[in-house]
Design an enzyme around this catalytic site. Structure first.
Site, PDB file in Angstrom:
ATOM      1  N   GLU A 183     -18.789  -5.143 -18.044  1.00 31.21           N
ATOM      2  CA  GLU A 183     -19.989  -5.216 -18.883  1.00 31.21           C
ATOM      3  C   GLU A 183     -21.317  -4.951 -18.166  1.00 31.21           C
ATOM      4  O   GLU A 183     -22.245  -5.763 -18.242  1.00 31.21           O
ATOM      5  CB  GLU A 183     -20.042  -6.582 -19.595  1.00 31.21           C
ATOM      6  CG  GLU A 183     -18.915  -6.767 -20.593  1.00 31.21           C
ATOM      7  CD  GLU A 183     -19.079  -8.000 -21.473  1.00 31.21           C
ATOM      8  OE1 GLU A 183     -19.943  -8.870 -21.186  1.00 31.21           O
ATOM      9  OE2 GLU A 183     -18.345  -8.098 -22.468  1.00 31.21           O
ATOM     10  N   GLU A 279     -10.922  11.891 -29.614  1.00 35.02           N
ATOM     11  CA  GLU A 279     -11.957  12.653 -28.902  1.00 35.02           C
ATOM     12  C   GLU A 279     -12.050  12.396 -27.401  1.00 35.02           C
ATOM     13  O   GLU A 279     -12.436  13.283 -26.645  1.00 35.02           O
ATOM     14  CB  GLU A 279     -13.342  12.331 -29.512  1.00 35.02           C
ATOM     15  CG  GLU A 279     -13.508  12.762 -30.959  1.00 35.02           C
ATOM     16  CD  GLU A 279     -14.854  12.315 -31.527  1.00 35.02           C
ATOM     17  OE1 GLU A 279     -15.869  12.410 -30.793  1.00 35.02           O
ATOM     18  OE2 GLU A 279     -14.894  11.862 -32.682  1.00 35.02           O
TER      19      GLU A 279
END
Length: 368
Positions: A183, A279
């Protein structure tokens, strides 16, 4: 592909080697500390005995056995940059203490790796707290400080820790992956973060072969499309993308009813999963999720109001809501390479405690 193709169904072993106050409030009672750094600084010489007792108690061999019995096949283990002892750069939050952190965590990690091997669990080792703190959260080691990206020695030490982890465990049968950084905040420049990830890959690969160990990078709270074309084969091999998904931190989520939460989990998040799988070109897992919907119980920093979806329900309705929210999330996260619930254990917050969620019937009793 070897173990790279395994569907990971896992839990995080948080607040073990990186403390988080909201998960273990008993350790912080009577102290001003808000994170592991200030805890160690405030306690000084008394920190070692208390923290080592916590290490022995918080996660044991029996916990690995319990997880394996229920079909959980992986654990993600957060570690701090101080895991190898006092070779880390100084930060002003340490005050007079040049090396405030308690030593000995690496022996705890050695045990964890042995237990994982014994019970057939895969391990993701996750650099959760970097020098200077990469996100300003308590889980990054220093609350309200986000300076990891401001000094080259902080970056260099992070890379050194990753390399040492890879060197120590790179051929360990239980090691599934090393995660470069947990994070990093949205305001860490994307170019800086990508350059770090590329260096992290190189350092980990010196010791951990691609056919055995994956390298993981977190999205840094950015849209996955910022990483299109990044770290692709054949130049890079066995790279995993990590996303974390919660619905209790933003105002719009906090104000939502339980139907909205379930719809988001099985709707928007499912649509996102389809897009990422189509993708991105990298296997992806959801490294953190929970049943938490009440911000007040997890936050040392957030502003109210703390209304949430379950507050006016009776016990039966709450149980139905938690089961529905759990199922909606699992239905989506199963599309990915895997998922890790946050967290295996907490002291006072059942919706964040995997063990309690299973025992209360909110989560399935078997994941096999």
């Amino acid at each position: 592909m070897g173990n790279a193709a395994i569907k990971l169904r896992g839990v995080n072993l948080g607040s073990w080697l990186v403390l988080e106050k909201w998960m273990v409030p008993s350790l912080f009672e009577g102290l001003g500390a808000t994170d592991e750094t200030t805890w160690c600084v405030e306690l000084g010489p008394a920190a070692a005995e208390r923290l080592r007792a916590h290490w022995q108690r918080w996660i044991t061999r029996e916990d690995f056995a319990w997880l394996a019995e229920r079909g959980i096949n992986a654990v993600r283990i957060p570690v701090g940059h101080w895991i190898f002892g006092p070779d880390y750069p100084y930060h002003p939050s340490y005050g007079e203490a040049r090396h405030p952190f308690v030593e000995g965590g690496i022996a705890v990690l050695d045990n964890a790796m042995s237990w994982a091997q014994e019970f057939g669990l895969q391990v993701v080792l996750d650099l959760h707290a970097a020098p200077g703190c990469q996100n300003g959260f308590d889980n990054g080691g220093i609350k309200d400080v986000c300076e990891w990206h401001t000094r080259p020695e902080y970056l260099e030490h992070s890379l050194t820790v990753l390399e040492r982890l890879a060197e120590r465990y790179g051929r360990h049968p239980a090691l599934h992956a090393v995660e470069a950084l947990n994070e990093p905040r949205w305001d860490v420049p994307t170019d800086y973060l990508k350059a770090y990830y590329l260096q992290a890959y190189e350092r980990i690969r010196r010791h951990a072969p691609a056919e055995q160990v994956a390298v993981v990078f977190h999205d840094g709270f950015r849209d996955f499309r910022e990483y299109l074309g990044f770290m692709q084969a054949p130049a890079f091999s066995n790279v995993l993308f990590d996303i974390h998904r919660y619905q209790c931190f933003e105002r719009g989520d906090i104000d939502m009813d339980i139907y909205g939460h379930m719809r988001k989990a099985a709707g928007e998040w499912k649509t996102e999963a389809d897009a990422i799988i189509t993708e991105l070109g990298l296997p992806t897992f959801c490294g953190e999720w929970s049943l938490g919907l009440d911000l007040k119980v997890v936050s040392l920093w957030a502003q109210g109001p703390f209304n949430h979806a379950l507050e006016r329900m009776d016990d039966f309705q709450q149980n139905v809501a938690y089961r529905g929210y759990a199922a909606a999330q699992l239905a989506t996260f199963e599309k990915y390479q895997g998922w890790f619930f946050w967290n295996y254990r907490t002291e006072t917050t059942p919706a964040w405690c995997f063990r309690e969620c299973v025992e209360r019937g909110w989560l399935p009793s078997s994941f096999a």
